[in-house]
Design an enzyme around this catalytic site. Sequence first.
Site, PDB file in Angstrom:
ATOM      1  N   LYS A 113       5.178   2.919  10.357  1.00 23.67           N
ATOM      2  CA  LYS A 113       6.259   2.910   9.365  1.00 23.67           C
ATOM      3  C   LYS A 113       7.197   4.106   9.528  1.00 23.67           C
ATOM      4  O   LYS A 113       8.353   4.042   9.126  1.00 23.67           O
ATOM      5  CB  LYS A 113       5.683   2.835   7.961  1.00 23.67           C
TER       6      LYS A 113
HETATM    7  C1  LIG Z   1       2.461  -1.776   7.063  1.00 23.69           C
HETATM    8  C2  LIG Z   1       1.408  -1.926   8.096  1.00 23.69           C
HETATM    9  C3  LIG Z   1       1.153  -3.167   8.736  1.00 23.69           C
HETATM   10  C4  LIG Z   1       1.869  -4.441   8.340  1.00 23.69           C
HETATM   11  O1  LIG Z   1       3.216  -4.439   8.709  1.00 23.69           O
HETATM   12  P1  LIG Z   1       4.228  -5.518   8.084  1.00 23.69           P
HETATM   13  O2  LIG Z   1       5.572  -5.060   8.522  1.00 23.69           O
HETATM   14  O3  LIG Z   1       4.049  -5.445   6.599  1.00 23.69           O
HETATM   15  O4  LIG Z   1       3.866  -6.849   8.634  1.00 23.69           O
HETATM   16  C5  LIG Z   1       0.194  -3.203   9.735  1.00 23.69           C
HETATM   17  N1  LIG Z   1      -0.501  -2.103  10.084  1.00 23.69           N
HETATM   18  C6  LIG Z   1      -0.294  -0.900   9.504  1.00 23.69           C
HETATM   19  C7  LIG Z   1      -1.117   0.254   9.925  1.00 23.69           C
HETATM   20  C8  LIG Z   1       0.666  -0.767   8.490  1.00 23.69           C
HETATM   21  O5  LIG Z   1       0.860   0.434   7.901  1.00 23.69           O
END
Ligand SMILES: *Cc1c(COP(=O)(O)O)cnc(C)c1O
Length: 471
Positions: A113
Site C-alpha cells: 500500500k
Molecule cells: C491491502 C492488501 C491486500 C489486498 O489488496 P486489494 O487491493 O484490497 O485487493 C493484499 N495483501 C496485503 C498485504 C494488503 O495489505
Amino acid sequence: MKYLSTRGHADRPQFCDILLEGLAPDGGLYLPEFYPQVSDATLTAWRGLSYAGLAFEVLSLYIDDIPAADLKAICDKTYTEAVFGTQEIVPLRPLEDGLYLEALSNGPTLAFKDMAMQLLGNLFEYELARRGEELNILGATSGDTGSAAEYAMRGKKGVRVFMTSPDGRMSPFQQAQMFSLQDENIHNIAVVGVFDDCQDIVKAVSNDLEFKRQYKIGTVNSINWARLMAQVVYYFAGYFQATKTNAEKVSFAVPSGNFGNVCAGHVARSMGLPIDKLVVATNENDVLDEFFRTGVYRVRGSADTHETSSPSMDISKASNFERFVFDLLGRDGGKTRSLFHDQLASQGSFDLSADPAFAQAASRYGFASGKSTHADRLATIRDTYERFGTMIDTHTADGVKVAREQLAPGVPMIVLETALPIKFAATIEEALGQPPSRPARFEGIEALPKRVKVMPADADLIKRYIAENVH
Ligand SMILES: *Cc1c(COP(=O)(O)O)cnc(C)c1O
C-alpha cells in the site's frame, strides 16, 4: 483527461477534483473516460526509464491539471531508493521456472500500500497548498491501510490523520509501527471494540454533513482513483523486468481483497500492456473467486466473513469490483447502477452467469482466479523457504499457491509480493518454526514510546476529539 462515474452521473471532473473526493455524487466510482493506449514504440521508449520516470509517463496520461514539471518533481520525490530500499523500487526475483516475485513491500510500512499511498501524500500536500485548504483524514484500519496512510501523511502540511483501529487487535508489530509515530499531525485512536465498530464510527462521522464540512473530513480509502492509478505503474515495471521484447506476454497473480490491486492490472492491460492472465487469488473469504468461477457476486455478512492468517484480504465485499463490472458491461452506467445500488441492497447478490458479458471476464479481459486456505498458506510458505530460501508473507503465499495452478508454458507468471513476513510473524513461526527476519530499521520498535488515545466506540466522543485537535 476527464473522469466519469460508474453509475452514469453527468459530471465530468478532472483529476484534481476527484483526488480529494471519495465517491462520485451518485455513489459510483470514478474512472477515466477512456484508457489511453500505449503503442509498441512507447513501450520500447519506457523500457529504459527509472521507476520515477515511468511513473511520470503513466501518470501524465491521466493527469492534465498539474503542470508537467510539478508532476515530475512529485514522482521524483516519491519513488526514491531512500524510501523504497532499492534503485529498482520494485525488483523482480525468480522462484521456480517461469515464476517470479515482484517486490512491492520495501516501503516504509513493509506492505504494497506504500506504493500508492506515498504518492497520495505528496499529491495531497501539493493540491492542498495550491488551494490554500486543509484536510483531516478520518480512517478505520485493521492494519496495513492505516499505517501506510500515516507514514505517507506524517509531517505533511495541510493534512492531519485521525486513524481508528480496534484496541489490542492488531499484531504487536503493526501497533508498534503506527503508535510509535510522534508526528503532531498523526492521531492514533484505539477504539474499544472490533474493526466494524471503527468503520461504523467513520460512517457516522462522514454522514454528519455539517461536521464533515466544518472540519474538512476526508478519507484515503482504496476506492480513490489516484491510488489505483499509482498502482498501474508497477505492472509496467514488472513487465519490463520479466521480458526482453514487447512481443512477449506475462501473467500476474495478485493476492486480492478489495480488488484495488488487480483492478490496476486490469487498467494496465486495457492500456495495451501485453498481459496474458490476471489471476485473482483470495483466501477463505472467496467473494471474488466465486464470481470468476460462477458469475455470482455474493456479498458476505459479518458472520460469514472469516478471520484468517492473511487478514488484509478478509473482506465481505470488494469495494473496487464495481469498476471492473462497469467495463465488463460495456460501460453501461445504468446497468451497473441497478446491480450495485439496487440488487446488492435488496438481495445482497447479483448473478451474471447468464449474461454473455460474463464469459468475457476470462476470454476478453484475461481474468482467472483461485483460493487458498490456512493449510495452503503454511504449506506454500514452508515449500518456498525450503526450495528457494525465500521467506514470503501469508498474503503473498496465497498468490503463489494460486499462481502455480495457473502457470502456462512460455508465459512468465509474476506474483505481486504484497507484504513482508515480519508483519505476520505468528503464522511464519507456525509454518517454519522460526521467526521471520526483521529489517534493521525495525529492530526494537515494540519498545518505543507509543502515542495513542484509547476511546470507547462512540462517534460523538470521537467527533469531540477531532474538534479539539484541529487548529
Ligand atoms: C491491502 C492488501 C491486500 C489486498 O489488496 P486489494 O487491493 O484490497 O485487493 C493484499 N495483501 C496485503 C498485504 C494488503 O495489505
